[in-house]
Design a protein around this motif. Sequence first.
Motif, PDB file in Angstrom:
ATOM      1  N   VAL A  20      12.406  67.546  81.030  1.00 36.47           N
ATOM      2  CA  VAL A  20      11.972  67.527  82.434  1.00 36.47           C
ATOM      3  C   VAL A  20      12.138  68.902  83.081  1.00 36.47           C
ATOM      4  CG1 VAL A  20      12.345  65.054  82.760  1.00 36.47           C
ATOM      5  CG2 VAL A  20      14.186  66.647  83.323  1.00 36.47           C
ATOM      6  N   THR A  46      16.781  60.326  86.277  1.00 40.16           N
ATOM      7  CA  THR A  46      15.817  59.373  85.707  1.00 40.16           C
ATOM      8  C   THR A  46      16.129  59.036  84.245  1.00 40.16           C
ATOM      9  OG1 THR A  46      14.285  61.149  85.072  1.00 40.16           O
ATOM     10  CG2 THR A  46      13.966  60.157  87.243  1.00 40.16           C
TER      11      THR A  46
ATOM     12  N   GLY B  65      10.920  62.860  86.867  1.00 36.38           N
ATOM     13  CA  GLY B  65      12.054  63.609  86.317  1.00 36.38           C
ATOM     14  C   GLY B  65      12.063  65.056  86.796  1.00 36.38           C
TER      15      GLY B  65
END
Lengths: 165, 135
Positions: A20, A46, B65
């Motif tokens: 990410v 996440t 994310g």
Amino acid sequence: MAVEKFLVEASHIMMFARSVGDANQIYYDADYAKTTEPGTIIAPPTFAQSSAQFDPDYFLRPKIGEPWFGSGKEPTGIKRESSGGGGGGGGGLHAEQHFEYHRHLHPGDVLSATVKPGKTWEKESKRAGKLVFSESITEYRDQHGELVITARGVGVRTERPVDSK
Amino acid sequence: MALKASNLRVGDTHSVCIVEDLKRTQIVQYAGSSGDYNPLHTDEIFTVKVAGYPSVFAHGMLTMGMTGRMLTDYVGDGRLTKYGVRFTNQVWPGDTLQATTTVEEVADGIVKLKVETTNQNGVSVLSGYAEARVD
């Protein structure tokens, strides 16, 4: 979908943070992490989504010895079912995701996850025809049975592929 | 590095370019780390010929994310208590994304934030909220 044992490991957190684009050293370096407020490596917000890795039945992962619907010699490895899930290409699209953090995950946690179905609803859209939404609520509990993350996901099946601008 | 309630004003914003020219390889990297191997994200032939999209596209969760990185850099490590989003448009290889958060309320040691990520055309791709503990 249920996950009995989701091992939270430092190397998985490192790979997830890389993917990410997050260079925060709290995800990579245990010595650095000791100097931060949490005092330990934690997982990015996440990360819980990667519990899919620990779900034996997760259908978006090729399984040994089973057909896979992605391309090989042909554009798809299985015959397309005319189930009306057009545009989803298997399982529909992700419409919403919500997380509530009761505490943050760290290496050494052993989580279990239970999933309960939520609401379903329909909507007409110009860009993709009829949309069928369905909600699911996932509760992640740690090795002591404590609730650590509550996640709510909404998936959508579209009548046809979404028009892009 | 956590936020101080006394320094926050409603309407304060924090905005970061979270990815420039998104590469297919990063999408593959995310498939590997998250375990979501849906071919729509990594298999161009399947996605074009079978699913009917112009190309592979990013996992919504990759955008969430990357946007999360902007948030945790802003609120500090381990401070996030809530984070939720809607995926409002698809994200494609080559996209450049800007993530912005705006202070909506500060009360009882919690900051409530609006979160928005847009692409290079100014189109929203992710819209949501977050909450974090502040000092």
